[in-house]
Design an enzyme around this catalytic site. Structure first.
Site, mmCIF file in Angstrom:
data_model
loop_
_atom_site.group_PDB
_atom_site.id
_atom_site.type_symbol
_atom_site.label_atom_id
_atom_site.label_comp_id
_atom_site.label_asym_id
_atom_site.label_seq_id
_atom_site.Cartn_x
_atom_site.Cartn_y
_atom_site.Cartn_z
ATOM 1 N N ALA A 65 -4.688 81.250 53.215
ATOM 2 C CA ALA A 65 -3.922 81.962 54.235
ATOM 3 C C ALA A 65 -4.799 82.124 55.474
ATOM 4 O O ALA A 65 -6.021 81.995 55.409
ATOM 5 C CB ALA A 65 -3.478 83.316 53.705
ATOM 6 N N GLY A 109 -4.022 80.789 49.206
ATOM 7 C CA GLY A 109 -2.610 80.512 49.423
ATOM 8 C C GLY A 109 -2.263 79.047 49.292
ATOM 9 O O GLY A 109 -1.137 78.698 48.920
ATOM 10 N N GLU A 112 -1.831 78.452 45.659
ATOM 11 C CA GLU A 112 -0.586 79.107 45.256
ATOM 12 C C GLU A 112 0.634 78.314 45.720
ATOM 13 O O GLU A 112 1.623 78.188 44.987
ATOM 14 C CB GLU A 112 -0.559 80.528 45.828
ATOM 15 C CG GLU A 112 -1.593 81.442 45.187
ATOM 16 C CD GLU A 112 -1.769 82.747 45.929
ATOM 17 O OE1 GLU A 112 -1.516 83.802 45.323
ATOM 18 O OE2 GLU A 112 -2.146 82.724 47.121
ATOM 19 N N GLU A 132 -9.925 84.870 46.663
ATOM 20 C CA GLU A 132 -9.572 86.073 47.424
ATOM 21 C C GLU A 132 -10.528 87.229 47.168
ATOM 22 O O GLU A 132 -10.713 88.090 48.031
ATOM 23 C CB GLU A 132 -8.141 86.509 47.079
ATOM 24 C CG GLU A 132 -7.047 85.623 47.641
ATOM 25 C CD GLU A 132 -6.697 84.441 46.751
ATOM 26 O OE1 GLU A 132 -5.714 83.750 47.049
ATOM 27 O OE2 GLU A 132 -7.419 84.213 45.740
#
Length: 258
Positions: A65, A109, A112, A132
């Site tokens: 992200a 992300g 994911e 993360e």
């Protein structure tokens, strides 16, 4: 529709969606996620699309992200905005098969997002990770849940708690990816798989996707019942009659999605 952060191309009933933020290693910012949600919804409704390939660059599928965009947000902001929820739900509503073609980094992300697809084909340069914890947060787009289901508790805990990366060989061995190919052949392999899927009955492909996904959502007994009812229901379609007739007659079936 013209996109700022995506490149979308359709050929032979296969749509290729390419993440296109090269200067940021395809980091998932709000603009990209919003555009991806729109693109996926549009492709799902497009009769000229029967399978979707989601990919990035040779260097990075998506490196995570966009931390710069998120770093100053407060709890109240991310909670009231329900950060990531609407865009990722749009991805999960797509009924057509989605293949992730992953090369280079698929982190946070990015990992994911790849796991939201129906299966992953990766290059031998791929690296997966959920780092993360290094930022003082936990995965927020399904990483703790999907990775655990794919690779098991021990390996998932290892990756989430240490932040280490998993290479392509380990990813295949662990069941995260379906196959590993040389980096120069990644798109060739992904497109071949997508075209193979596009030849099938779209009705049946959708039922297959629903049935396999149901195995993660319910008990074995309920999943078996869902599968059996789906199997029974397909006998009401023209495609079932055509597929079985073609097999008996030793010819290629001509599915019409009816």
């Amino acid at each position: 529709m013209a996109y700022e952060t995506l490149i979308v191309e359709i050929e032979d009933y296969v749509a290729v969606v390419r993440l296109n933020r090269p200067d940021a290693l395809n980091a998932l910012n709000a603009k990209l996620m919003s555009e991806l949600a729109v693109a996926m919804s549009d492709l799902d409704a497009n009769d000229k699309v029967r399978c979707i390939v989601l990919t990035g660059s040779e260097k990075a599928f998506a490196a995570g992200a966009d931390i710069k965009e998120m770093s100053e947000k407060s709890y109240v902001e991310v909670f009231t905005q329900d950060l990531f929820t609407n865009d990722t739900e749009a991805m999960l509503r797509v009924r057509k098969p989605i293949i992730a073609a992953v090369s280079g980094y698929a982190l946070g992300g990015g990992c994911e997002l790849a796991m939201m697809c129906d299966f992953i084909i990766c290059s031998d340069t791929a690296k997966f990770g959920q780092p993360e914890i290094n930022l003082g947060v936990v995965a927020g787009i399904g990483g703790t849940q999907r990775l655990t289901r794919f690779v098991g508790k021990s390996k998932s805990m290892d990756m989430h708690l240490t932040g280490r990366f998993m290479d392509a060989t380990e990813a295949e061995r662990s069941g995260l990816v379906s196959r590993v190919v040389p980096v120069k052949k990644l798109m060739e392999e992904a497109m071949a798989a997508a075209r193979k899927i596009a030849e099938k009955s779209m009705l049946t492909a959708m039922v297959v996707k629903e049935s396999v996904n149901r195995s993660y959502e319910t008990t074995l007994r309920e999943g078996l019942l869902f599968e059996r009812r789906a199997f029974h229901a397909l006998f009401a379609t023209e495609d079932q009659k055509e597929g079985m007739s073609a097999f008996v007659e030793k010819r290629t079936p001509q599915f019409r999605d009816r």
